[in-house]
Each structure stands twice: as structure tokens, then as C-alpha cells.
Design a protein around this motif. Sequence first.
Motif, PDB file in Angstrom:
ATOM      1  N   GLY A  39       0.816  -1.213   0.000  1.00  0.00           N
ATOM      2  CA  GLY A  39       0.000   0.000   0.000  1.00  0.00           C
ATOM      3  C   GLY A  39       0.850   1.264   0.000  1.00  0.00           C
ATOM      4  O   GLY A  39       0.563   2.227  -0.715  1.00  0.00           O
ATOM      5  N   LYS A  40       1.908   1.269   0.805  1.00  0.00           N
ATOM      6  CA  LYS A  40       2.830   2.423   0.840  1.00  0.00           C
ATOM      7  C   LYS A  40       3.472   2.644  -0.524  1.00  0.00           C
ATOM      8  O   LYS A  40       3.635   3.785  -0.972  1.00  0.00           O
ATOM      9  N   GLU A  41       3.848   1.543  -1.177  1.00  0.00           N
ATOM     10  CA  GLU A  41       4.494   1.662  -2.486  1.00  0.00           C
ATOM     11  C   GLU A  41       3.520   2.214  -3.531  1.00  0.00           C
ATOM     12  O   GLU A  41       3.900   3.046  -4.361  1.00  0.00           O
ATOM     13  N   PHE A  42       2.264   1.775  -3.505  1.00  0.00           N
ATOM     14  CA  PHE A  42       1.284   2.357  -4.430  1.00  0.00           C
ATOM     15  C   PHE A  42       1.121   3.851  -4.173  1.00  0.00           C
ATOM     16  O   PHE A  42       1.032   4.637  -5.110  1.00  0.00           O
ATOM     17  N   LYS A  43       1.085   4.256  -2.912  1.00  0.00           N
ATOM     18  CA  LYS A  43       0.979   5.683  -2.589  1.00  0.00           C
ATOM     19  C   LYS A  43       2.172   6.438  -3.157  1.00  0.00           C
ATOM     20  O   LYS A  43       2.022   7.519  -3.746  1.00  0.00           O
ATOM     21  N   GLU A  44       3.363   5.879  -3.005  1.00  0.00           N
ATOM     22  CA  GLU A  44       4.566   6.528  -3.539  1.00  0.00           C
ATOM     23  C   GLU A  44       4.484   6.659  -5.061  1.00  0.00           C
ATOM     24  O   GLU A  44       4.803   7.699  -5.613  1.00  0.00           O
ATOM     25  N   ARG A  45       4.004   5.627  -5.714  1.00  0.00           N
ATOM     26  CA  ARG A  45       3.958   5.647  -7.182  1.00  0.00           C
ATOM     27  C   ARG A  45       2.893   6.594  -7.732  1.00  0.00           C
ATOM     28  O   ARG A  45       3.030   7.089  -8.854  1.00  0.00           O
ATOM     29  N   PHE A  46       1.837   6.829  -6.962  1.00  0.00           N
ATOM     30  CA  PHE A  46       0.754   7.707  -7.421  1.00  0.00           C
ATOM     31  C   PHE A  46       0.646   8.975  -6.574  1.00  0.00           C
ATOM     32  O   PHE A  46      -0.400   9.602  -6.526  1.00  0.00           O
ATOM     33  N   LYS A  47       1.735   9.364  -5.933  1.00  0.00           N
ATOM     34  CA  LYS A  47       1.707  10.542  -5.046  1.00  0.00           C
ATOM     35  C   LYS A  47       1.403  11.830  -5.794  1.00  0.00           C
ATOM     36  O   LYS A  47       0.947  12.800  -5.199  1.00  0.00           O
ATOM     37  N   ASP A  48       1.615  11.839  -7.104  1.00  0.00           N
ATOM     38  CA  ASP A  48       1.355  13.035  -7.905  1.00  0.00           C
ATOM     39  C   ASP A  48      -0.105  13.165  -8.309  1.00  0.00           C
ATOM     40  O   ASP A  48      -0.480  14.132  -8.966  1.00  0.00           O
ATOM     41  N   LYS A  49      -0.945  12.220  -7.914  1.00  0.00           N
ATOM     42  CA  LYS A  49      -2.345  12.222  -8.324  1.00  0.00           C
ATOM     43  C   LYS A  49      -3.279  12.369  -7.127  1.00  0.00           C
ATOM     44  O   LYS A  49      -3.033  11.812  -6.061  1.00  0.00           O
ATOM     45  N   LYS A  50      -4.366  13.104  -7.341  1.00  0.00           N
ATOM     46  CA  LYS A  50      -5.433  13.165  -6.346  1.00  0.00           C
ATOM     47  C   LYS A  50      -6.314  11.947  -6.581  1.00  0.00           C
ATOM     48  O   LYS A  50      -6.788  11.719  -7.693  1.00  0.00           O
ATOM     49  N   ILE A  51      -6.509  11.164  -5.534  1.00  0.00           N
ATOM     50  CA  ILE A  51      -7.315   9.948  -5.638  1.00  0.00           C
ATOM     51  C   ILE A  51      -8.575  10.124  -4.795  1.00  0.00           C
ATOM     52  O   ILE A  51      -8.491  10.412  -3.600  1.00  0.00           O
ATOM     53  N   ASP A  52      -9.744   9.968  -5.430  1.00  0.00           N
ATOM     54  CA  ASP A  52     -11.013  10.054  -4.709  1.00  0.00           C
ATOM     55  C   ASP A  52     -11.518   8.684  -4.272  1.00  0.00           C
ATOM     56  O   ASP A  52     -12.150   8.560  -3.225  1.00  0.00           O
ATOM     57  N   LYS A  53     -11.249   7.663  -5.095  1.00  0.00           N
ATOM     58  CA  LYS A  53     -11.687   6.298  -4.783  1.00  0.00           C
ATOM     59  C   LYS A  53     -10.718   5.311  -5.408  1.00  0.00           C
ATOM     60  O   LYS A  53     -10.066   5.603  -6.419  1.00  0.00           O
TER      61      LYS A  53
END
Length: 192
Positions: A39-53
Amino acid sequence: MRALEEKILKDGRVSGNDILKVDNFLNHQLDIAFLNEIGKEFKERFKDKKIDKILTIEASGIAIASIASQHFGSVPVVFAKKVESKNLDKDVYETKVYSFTKGKEYSVKVSKKYLNKDENILVIDDFLANGRAAIGLKDLVDQSEANLVGIGIVIEKGFQEGRELLETRGVRLESLAILDSIENGKINFRQL
């Protein structure tokens, strides 16, 4: 993700030249501490995006998406249902997904209440092989007029066509481990 590759080599089991079993930590029995690292790695990979769901498909993606959600500010997790249910709303987005593993086509559905126009949706799933589940989830996002910000995959079978099918559709794909081949019981990872 080096830790994932090491976990696959240590705990994964190979069957033939195309099946990797990781049911002892990823999709039957769950290693929660390790899923938290995923989960942490996915957050790191998509940190440049606003995620709503976060959107996934039942059943194997649910645990991964749920734990990853905490790293995105506990955004809601929506999962597409494969099984007919009396308690599923009748007003749904629906698409067909062929499962090569099970050798059959499923109708997958999400209630229209849970995917909304202009929301930023991240798709997360355990495996990418032929890409049919991921393409089906993209179709559900497109039907809802939401924005697909990307697809996060734990393990990609790089020797199958899934990546190509998604990239030709303009999808951002982030896979944490990519298998280049499985030959004679040996797993070969793509060097990134």
C-alpha cells in the motif's frame, strides 16, 4: 519493488511456465504487514495524483485495495461484483470480463451510486496477465465519466499481453513486480 520480488522467490510457487501461486501471502492467506508495504508503495507511485476512490474487482483485489486506501487518506474502496446478488442495486455500470484462469466470462457490475462523474479513480488489483479484468474496470470508470488516473498491479506477467493492451488505451500502469518469464520452475524478473 525489491522486497516483493524477494517475497515471491521465497514464498511463491510455480506451476508450469505461466502460473505463479502466491496464495500464502497475497490472495488466500494474507500477510497484512507486507500488504501494508505494498500500500505504501502504491501511494509513492501515485503521489502526484489526487485519488477520490480506489476500484478493484472481487475477490483478490479487495484486501490489497483496502489496505492501500489507508495510505491515500482512507479513500473509499469500491469493488466490482462478479456474482449476482439480490442486494445489488439494479442501476449499475456493467461490463463483461473473460477470466483465463477460470475459463469463463463474467458480467461485472458496480452500483452507479459508487462511481461518479469527474471523480479520480485508481484501479488496484493483484495480477495483470491478459489484461481483461483491468480493461473491464477501465470500462466501468469510462461509463461513469470518472477519470482513471492509473492502474496499480502487484504482480504483472510481463510475458502476456496485458500491459500492451492497457498502454495502447493510454492507461498509466504501475506494476510492483514484473515477471519476464517462468521457465523450468525459475522466475525471471524484468529489470527496471
